[in-house]
Design a protein around this motif. Structure first.
Motif, PDB file in Angstrom:
ATOM      1  N   TYR A 241      42.199  63.460  50.384  1.00  0.00           N
ATOM      2  CA  TYR A 241      42.678  63.316  49.015  1.00  0.00           C
ATOM      3  C   TYR A 241      42.918  61.840  48.745  1.00  0.00           C
ATOM      4  O   TYR A 241      43.096  61.041  49.661  1.00  0.00           O
ATOM      5  CB  TYR A 241      43.935  64.157  48.755  1.00  0.00           C
ATOM      6  CG  TYR A 241      45.150  63.772  49.570  1.00  0.00           C
ATOM      7  CD1 TYR A 241      46.133  62.925  49.055  1.00  0.00           C
ATOM      8  CD2 TYR A 241      45.332  64.283  50.849  1.00  0.00           C
ATOM      9  CE1 TYR A 241      47.250  62.590  49.791  1.00  0.00           C
ATOM     10  CE2 TYR A 241      46.449  63.947  51.603  1.00  0.00           C
ATOM     11  CZ  TYR A 241      47.403  63.117  51.066  1.00  0.00           C
ATOM     12  OH  TYR A 241      48.516  62.778  51.800  1.00  0.00           O
ATOM     13  N   CYS A 242      42.908  61.481  47.492  1.00  0.00           N
ATOM     14  CA  CYS A 242      42.987  60.097  47.049  1.00  0.00           C
ATOM     15  C   CYS A 242      44.421  59.758  46.635  1.00  0.00           C
ATOM     16  O   CYS A 242      45.123  60.591  46.051  1.00  0.00           O
ATOM     17  CB  CYS A 242      42.015  59.903  45.882  1.00  0.00           C
ATOM     18  SG  CYS A 242      41.873  58.212  45.279  1.00  0.00           S
ATOM     19  N   VAL A 243      44.867  58.545  46.933  1.00  0.00           N
ATOM     20  CA  VAL A 243      46.227  58.110  46.618  1.00  0.00           C
ATOM     21  C   VAL A 243      46.183  56.795  45.848  1.00  0.00           C
ATOM     22  O   VAL A 243      45.644  55.798  46.340  1.00  0.00           O
ATOM     23  CB  VAL A 243      47.058  57.919  47.907  1.00  0.00           C
ATOM     24  CG1 VAL A 243      48.469  57.443  47.565  1.00  0.00           C
ATOM     25  CG2 VAL A 243      47.104  59.189  48.726  1.00  0.00           C
ATOM     26  N   ASP A 244      46.732  56.803  44.634  1.00  0.00           N
ATOM     27  CA  ASP A 244      46.865  55.563  43.872  1.00  0.00           C
ATOM     28  C   ASP A 244      48.014  54.739  44.431  1.00  0.00           C
ATOM     29  O   ASP A 244      49.069  55.277  44.784  1.00  0.00           O
ATOM     30  CB  ASP A 244      47.149  55.870  42.395  1.00  0.00           C
ATOM     31  CG  ASP A 244      45.932  56.402  41.670  1.00  0.00           C
ATOM     32  OD1 ASP A 244      44.841  55.835  41.840  1.00  0.00           O
ATOM     33  OD2 ASP A 244      46.077  57.403  40.932  1.00  0.00           O
ATOM     34  N   THR A 246      51.196  52.336  44.193  1.00  0.00           N
ATOM     35  CA  THR A 246      52.247  52.239  43.181  1.00  0.00           C
ATOM     36  C   THR A 246      52.480  50.800  42.738  1.00  0.00           C
ATOM     37  O   THR A 246      52.904  50.558  41.615  1.00  0.00           O
ATOM     38  CB  THR A 246      53.572  52.808  43.722  1.00  0.00           C
ATOM     39  OG1 THR A 246      53.921  52.120  44.935  1.00  0.00           O
ATOM     40  CG2 THR A 246      53.435  54.296  44.025  1.00  0.00           C
ATOM     41  N   ASN A 247      52.208  49.826  43.616  1.00  0.00           N
ATOM     42  CA  ASN A 247      52.495  48.425  43.295  1.00  0.00           C
ATOM     43  C   ASN A 247      51.274  47.617  42.929  1.00  0.00           C
ATOM     44  O   ASN A 247      51.354  46.411  42.728  1.00  0.00           O
ATOM     45  CB  ASN A 247      53.195  47.758  44.491  1.00  0.00           C
ATOM     46  CG  ASN A 247      54.593  48.278  44.703  1.00  0.00           C
ATOM     47  OD1 ASN A 247      55.234  48.731  43.762  1.00  0.00           O
ATOM     48  ND2 ASN A 247      55.063  48.233  45.925  1.00  0.00           N
ATOM     49  N   SER A 248      50.117  48.250  42.871  1.00  0.00           N
ATOM     50  CA  SER A 248      48.902  47.500  42.586  1.00  0.00           C
ATOM     51  C   SER A 248      47.838  48.442  42.061  1.00  0.00           C
ATOM     52  O   SER A 248      47.916  49.656  42.249  1.00  0.00           O
ATOM     53  CB  SER A 248      48.405  46.808  43.860  1.00  0.00           C
ATOM     54  OG  SER A 248      47.210  46.110  43.619  1.00  0.00           O
ATOM     55  N   LEU A 249      46.826  47.883  41.400  1.00  0.00           N
ATOM     56  CA  LEU A 249      45.695  48.669  40.966  1.00  0.00           C
ATOM     57  C   LEU A 249      44.760  48.861  42.155  1.00  0.00           C
ATOM     58  O   LEU A 249      44.330  47.900  42.783  1.00  0.00           O
ATOM     59  CB  LEU A 249      44.944  47.963  39.835  1.00  0.00           C
ATOM     60  CG  LEU A 249      43.698  48.681  39.313  1.00  0.00           C
ATOM     61  CD1 LEU A 249      44.060  50.032  38.708  1.00  0.00           C
ATOM     62  CD2 LEU A 249      42.977  47.825  38.290  1.00  0.00           C
TER      63      LEU A 249
END
Length: 280
Positions: A241-244, A246-249
């Motif tokens: 699964y993919c994880v964005d 939180t502190n950066s694009l």
């Protein structure tokens, strides 16, 4: 329930196991060198052509035992990898001349940035100002270090007060490039140093240190997970699964629950379900 039946049920429940065995597959790309010294090099990093995702993740194995990552012609010996972090070694900026002004720029590249949670900016010395200028969001901070209090023999970056021979600043988010500038106003004392350091690293105030550990975050993609799926260029393998971040694009990948391995390889996350049953 009869005693015999009870024993049968207990044995059946106890031995009817669902186990997931950790895959022994290499964390490196197939056919590529996995180890440099005692450090495993996981894909998307890699040693040699065709073994890394792109040049930002290329690693060199110096003398067959020291892994080196480089950015903007600056080499960083690697200490360890973790899920989305890499811990490296770098040299401090040092000034030893009275009223000397030194300015040094460090560029990490677009896939790497200073870990906001694991680092501090530190300046060590008496009567110095150490400027910390960060990019891509242009922000300038100043760390002023005096010696009005007793200077300890050693400590950690968090122990620096600004009056005991060192000072520290927090790291802004999304820092992919930074400048360190030292304004040294003392004479007849030890050299002044400024650097970004792992928050847990020891500092010795009475001697000049030649290197410090630095923690970098990295991302495998420069978009969000949603955008990567929409564009059809999600870089995560099967059973992931993919994880964005939180502190950066950007985003990283994880193995799904019940699977272990390298989520960046096509079939890197593997699980093996095994059922064992006995009867009396």
């Amino acid at each position: 329930m009869s005693p015999k039946l009870f024993v049968q049920v207990v044995v059946f429940v106890t031995l009817f196991l669902l186990r997931i065995r950790e895959s022994q597959a290499s964390l490196a790309k197939a056919g590529c060198q996995e180890m440099c010294g005692n450090i495993s090099i996981p894909y998307p990093f890699g040693i040699g052509a065709g073994c890394y995702m792109h040049e930002s993740f290329e690693v060199f194995c110096r003398g067959d035992h020291v892994p080196i990552w480089s950015a903007n012609n600056q080499e960083y010996p690697i200490l360890e990898f973790s899920t989305d972090l890499v811990r490296v070694i770098h040299e401090p900026v040092t000034s030893c001349a009275e009223f000397e002004l030194i300015r040094v720029t460090q560029t990490l590249g677009q896939y790497f940035f200073l870990s906001q949670d694991h680092n501090l900016y530190v300046a060590v010395g008496c009567n110095i100002k150490a400027y910390f200028i960060t990019y891509p969001i242009n922000r300038s901070q100043v760390c002023e270090s005096l010696c009005n209090e007793r200077v300890p023999v050693g400590g950690s970056p968090a122990n620096c007060t600004g009056y005991n021979g060192c000072c520290h600043l927090s790291i802004p988010k999304n820092v992919t490039s930074y400048e360190i500038m030292i304004q040294y106003n003392a004479s007849g004392s030890a050299c002044a140093q400024a650097f970004v350091s792992d928050i847990s690293a020891p500092i010795y105030f009475e001697k000049r240190q030649r290197q410090f550990p630095l923690v970098l975050n990295w991302v495998v993609g420069l978009t969000t997970c949603h955008q990567a799926r929409k564009n059809g260029d999600n870089l995560c393998g099967s059973n992931t699964y993919c994880v964005d971040l939180t502190n950066s694009l950007g985003y990283n990948c994880r193995c799904r629950k019940g699977y272990k391995g390298n989520p960046y390889l096509p079939n890197g996350c593997q699980g093996n379900f095994q059922v064992i049953s006995f009867t009396l």
